[in-house]
Design a protein around this motif. Structure first.
Motif, short mmCIF file in Angstrom:
data_model
loop_
_atom_site.label_atom_id
_atom_site.label_comp_id
_atom_site.label_asym_id
_atom_site.label_seq_id
_atom_site.Cartn_x
_atom_site.Cartn_y
_atom_site.Cartn_z
N ARG A 301 -0.49 1.83 0.27
CA ARG A 301 -1.07 1.40 1.55
C ARG A 301 -2.57 1.19 1.47
NH1 ARG A 301 0.01 5.70 5.77
NH2 ARG A 301 2.05 4.70 5.88
N SER A 302 -3.30 2.18 0.95
CA SER A 302 -4.75 2.21 1.09
C SER A 302 -5.46 1.88 -0.21
CB SER A 302 -5.21 3.59 1.58
OG SER A 302 -4.53 3.96 2.76
N GLU A 369 -4.34 -5.82 13.61
CA GLU A 369 -4.61 -5.09 12.37
C GLU A 369 -5.82 -4.17 12.50
OE1 GLU A 369 -3.28 -4.67 9.28
OE2 GLU A 369 -1.46 -5.56 10.10
N ILE A 370 -6.26 -3.91 13.73
CA ILE A 370 -7.44 -3.07 13.97
C ILE A 370 -7.06 -1.95 14.92
CG2 ILE A 370 -9.83 -2.99 14.80
CD1 ILE A 370 -9.98 -6.01 14.25
N ALA A 371 -7.50 -0.73 14.63
CA ALA A 371 -7.22 0.41 15.51
C ALA A 371 -8.45 1.27 15.67
CB ALA A 371 -6.07 1.25 14.95
N ALA A 508 -0.97 8.08 16.30
CA ALA A 508 -1.09 7.14 15.18
C ALA A 508 -0.18 7.49 14.01
CB ALA A 508 -2.54 7.10 14.70
N LYS A 509 0.37 8.69 14.01
CA LYS A 509 1.19 9.11 12.86
C LYS A 509 2.36 8.15 12.65
CE LYS A 509 3.40 13.15 10.80
NZ LYS A 509 4.72 12.60 10.53
N GLY A 510 2.58 7.77 11.40
CA GLY A 510 3.67 6.86 11.06
C GLY A 510 3.30 5.40 11.15
N LEU A 511 2.06 5.08 11.59
CA LEU A 511 1.63 3.70 11.73
C LEU A 511 0.54 3.37 10.72
CD1 LEU A 511 1.46 3.62 15.64
CD2 LEU A 511 3.36 2.92 14.17
N GLU A 512 0.16 2.09 10.63
CA GLU A 512 -0.89 1.68 9.71
C GLU A 512 -1.55 0.42 10.24
OE1 GLU A 512 1.41 1.13 6.12
OE2 GLU A 512 1.62 -1.02 6.49
N TRP A 513 -2.83 0.25 9.88
CA TRP A 513 -3.59 -0.92 10.27
C TRP A 513 -4.51 -1.33 9.12
CZ3 TRP A 513 -2.90 3.35 13.41
CH2 TRP A 513 -2.23 3.14 14.61
N GLY A 514 -4.93 -2.58 9.12
CA GLY A 514 -5.86 -3.03 8.09
C GLY A 514 -7.20 -2.34 8.19
N ARG A 550 -4.17 6.19 7.72
CA ARG A 550 -3.60 5.04 8.45
C ARG A 550 -4.25 3.73 8.00
NH1 ARG A 550 0.56 6.98 8.83
NH2 ARG A 550 -0.43 8.57 7.55
N ALA A 551 -5.42 3.80 7.35
CA ALA A 551 -6.21 2.61 7.04
C ALA A 551 -5.76 1.98 5.73
CB ALA A 551 -7.69 2.98 6.97
N LYS A 552 -5.63 0.67 5.72
CA LYS A 552 -5.25 -0.04 4.50
C LYS A 552 -6.48 -0.60 3.77
CE LYS A 552 -2.33 -2.78 6.68
NZ LYS A 552 -1.28 -3.80 6.94
N ASP A 553 -7.34 -1.32 4.48
CA ASP A 553 -8.44 -2.04 3.82
C ASP A 553 -9.82 -1.54 4.22
OD1 ASP A 553 -6.58 -3.93 2.63
OD2 ASP A 553 -6.37 -4.74 4.65
N GLY A 554 -9.98 -1.11 5.45
CA GLY A 554 -11.30 -0.70 5.92
C GLY A 554 -11.23 0.56 6.73
N LEU A 555 -12.19 1.47 6.52
CA LEU A 555 -12.25 2.73 7.25
C LEU A 555 -13.68 2.99 7.69
CD1 LEU A 555 -11.02 5.50 8.18
CD2 LEU A 555 -11.64 6.37 5.91
#
Length: 703
Positions: A301-302, A369-371, A508-514, A550-555
């Motif tokens: 994911r990350s 894709e943003i949270a 947010a548990k179980g979810l993901e965003w870019g 939860r973050a894939k590309d940016g944190l």
């Protein structure tokens, strides 16, 4: 000829099974091939645990090891169960039962109850509130909707934890359970009355469904034998969230057999307050010495930079030794470094985050894709406002928008009534505080947790919003404030199709965003102020870890030095950022070392002036001593202060505690302050109180 056809069929099945394994990494493949005996899968965030366990079931079916009609896979949400069924269907494993614990228990209870007891299973209540209201009335306790939510949650915890009404008052404090609205004995009485009301109505609740299934299996051998004949192989997802009652049900299903595969991550245990018991997962191998224990460590994911932060969060003292902990290894290409940002106040934080999101949108990043993730719902308002002002759609997950919350709607009605009366002799903030005191706001937050505290936090956010508005518009009154609130509510009610997700860390548990923004990451909020014990602090750390992963590309992790613009800026970044080396601007400027946890707590925890022990309870902190330590109160002075407060409250048309609370009056009568400086040293008395009441209090103390 028939033999050769059979051989070809078996060969085709074997090749098909091997094709399933070819799609897996080495650890996932080991899970899929572990078809016998107890299996424990420690699956880190983003490591493909659902992929691994669905391929395991499908591989077992294709090799003939599993009869799909004899497999039961259980998880915790209908969404997760539906996803599992969909994946199994794609893999050709039709016929496997994938259900939640409650769904599986209800199906069995409805089928077997008539056979055992000769009648249908009692109807399940839709909502606990009506029965709880009657139960509270029988106990002569007045309850509102937030209090009912608290009671319902506490009763649910007790029942899934196998705690009976008579035992609640003893067990709850030992389990660090506390509610803002009720003491344990009161909850115990209402709990018992609720069970009586339910029995009289011939109804059961959702927790009773599990209890009924457990009773059928434990007390009727024929039922247990039939269920165990039906299901031979079990898979349990999110095993760290299993409650004691669910664990009992699982053991009854198994009946001493070993054909079970459990999957979970101890680092994502964030629901202990709801009855989840991670000991079931971390002690699985000890209970089953022959178990195969497999760790999924490859994070798909990350980016490596985000995974590094996640691992460091768990490297802290107390978390590094977490049994079964998985140290993630990113399988992604290198990405952008996570950012850690400090702001002067919460409004500036929200505005900056909104501008960053605007740039991401302009750069082609879909808003879905943003949270923005936060610890408590009350933090959402500033971000709702900042996004709305830039015409960025937002979707709140698991909560109502700020201005749609029941307590805010009620507050608006009360404030409009006050505005129409025209009786607004106080400053705007003081008028609003006086009005909101009738809706549940007080100068000090309620002790404990639950809906009552959530309500207070929303009202406190409204008070802060008022103070900010008054500072920007000194001549404004209630009418102007209501117009501003209407404006904010209107722009946040615009219909949205796609938007930025705003959610609590729990939701947010179980979810993901870019791209993920974790906001409000300062001491007192993360960890939350009422997390006091080491176990509670470590659960808060795991909650932060869930947010990071939860973050894939940016944190981006951010915090603010003060709540409102122009505030004193006393906050610091969360202790959970210590292992990452994050420091506040004040520390960096002075080259001051970052306090470790013990040092920080020693500096912030007040101590009893009599015995020297640390003071945790808010009332004790106000007194400056333990409530059971000897008092040095001047009773005559207290009586004079009490009489003055009553007169002042009547003159100001506010409740007495808005002037000074009983605890503060007691502290004043014990300390007998002789000047403003001594008065300011008393907890609960700040500059505003001194300016407003100081002269009167000091005059009374001097008599």
């Amino acid at each position: 000829m028939s033999q050769s056809v059979s051989d070809l069929t078996q060969l085709a099945a074997a090749q098909s099974a091997e094709a399933l394994l070819a799609a897996l990494d080495p650890e996932q493949r080991a899970v899929a091939m572990a078809l016998h005996g107890p299996v424990c899968v420690m699956a880190g965030a983003g490591t493909g645990k659902t992929r691994a366990i669905t391929h395991r079931i499908a591989y077992g079916v294709r090799t003939g090891t599993f009869d799909p009609a004899r497999v039961l896979a259980v998880t915790f949400t209908q969404r997760a169960a539906g996803e599992m069924r969909g994946r199994l269907a794609q893999l050709g494993a039709t016929g496997v039962q994938a259900r939640t614990f409650h769904s599986a228990a209800l199906r069995q209870a409805r089928f077997f109850w008539p056979k055992v007891f000769g009648g249908e299973l009692p109807p399940i209540i839709d909502r606990k509130f009506p029965l709880l209201t009657e139960a509270a009335a029988r106990c002569r306790v007045r309850v509102d909707t937030p209090a009912l939510r608290d009671l319902a949650g506490e009763i649910e915890w007790a029942k899934v934890s196998n705690v009976r009404p008579d035992d609640y008052a003893k067990v709850a404090p030992a389990s660090a359970r506390s509610l803002a609205a009720f003491d344990p004995q009161t909850i115990s009485h209402i709990f018992a009355a609720y069970e009586d009301v339910k029995h009289e109505r011939g109804r059961i609740d959702l927790e009773d469904v599990l209890l009924c299934a457990v009773a059928l299996l434990a007390e009727d051998e024929r039922t247990a034998a039939e269920v165990r004949k039906q299901y031979r192989h079990f898979v349990v997802d999110e095993y760290q969230d299993v409650s004691p009652l669910q664990q009992t049900l699982l053991e009854l299903w198994l009946g001493g057999r070993q054909e079970v595969c459990v999957v979970g991550d101890p680092a994502q245990t964030i629901y202990s307050w709801a009855g989840a018991d991670p000991a079931n997962l971390v002690q699985f191998a000890a209970r089953h010495p022959d178990a195969a224990v497999i760790k999924l460590v490859r994070d798909y994911r990350s980016t490596p930079q985000i995974v590094e932060v996640a691992n460091k969060v768990l490297d802290a003292t107390g978390a590094a030794g977490l049994p079964g902990r998985v140290e993630l290894r990113s399988q992604r290409e290198s990405g952008a470094a996570p950012t850690f940002r400090e702001f002067s106040d919460e409004v500036a934080e929200a505005g900056s985050i909104a501008r960053t999101i605007d740039r991401l949108r302009d750069g082609g990043v879909p808003l879905r894709e943003i949270a923005i993730l936060f610890r408590i719902n009350a933090q959402s308002e500033n971000f709702e406002q900042a996004l709305a002002e830039r015409r960025i759609p937002a979707v709140l997950k698991g909560a109502e928008r700020f201005f749609e919350r029941a307590e805010i709607r009620q507050a608006a009605v009360l404030l409009r009534g006050q505005a129409k009366s025209g009786d607004n002799r106080e400053s705007l903030p003081e008028t609003v505080k006086a009005v909101l005191s009738g809706a549940g706001w007080s100068a000090e937050p309620p002790a404990g947790v639950g809906a009552v505290r959530d309500r207070w936090e929303s009202l406190a956010a409204l008070v802060t919003m008022t103070e900010d508005f008054a500072a920007q518009h000194p001549a404004a009154g209630l009418a102007e404030l209501m117009a501003e609130l209407d404006r904010r509510a209107a722009i946040q009610h615009a219909p949205v199709a796609e938007g930025v997700t705003l959610a609590t860390l729990h939701a947010a548990k179980g979810l993901e965003w870019g791209h993920v923004f974790i906001v409000g990451a300062h001491e007192g909020t993360l960890p939350i102020s009422y997390a006091q014990t080491p176990a509670q602090i470590e659960e808060e750390r795991r909650l932060f870890y869930v947010g990071v992963t939860r973050a894939k590309d940016g944190l981006c992790v951010s915090w603010s030095l003060s709540r409102s613009p122009g505030g004193r800026g006393q906050r610091g970044p969360s202790r959970f950022l210590d292992p990452i080396g994050v420091r506040s601007s004040r520390q960096a400027a002075s080259n001051e070392p970052r306090f470790n946890r013990e040092t920080r707590e020693a500096k912030t925890v007040a101590h009893c002036r009599v015995c020297g022990r640390g003071l945790v309870d808010p009332a004790a902190r106000k007194l400056g001593r333990c409530e059971d330590c000897p008092s040095t109160i001047d009773q005559d002075l207290f009586d004079r202060l009490h009489a003055w407060r009553a007169e002042r409250a009547e003159a100001d048309r506010v409740p007495a505690f808005v002037v000074l609370t009983d605890a503060t009056l007691t502290a004043v009568a014990e300390a007998r302050p002789s000047d403003e400086l001594a008065l300011l040293r008393i907890a609960g008395i700040g500059r505003v109180k001194v300016d407003k009441y100081g002269a009167d209090v000091l005059r009374i103390c001097s008599v």
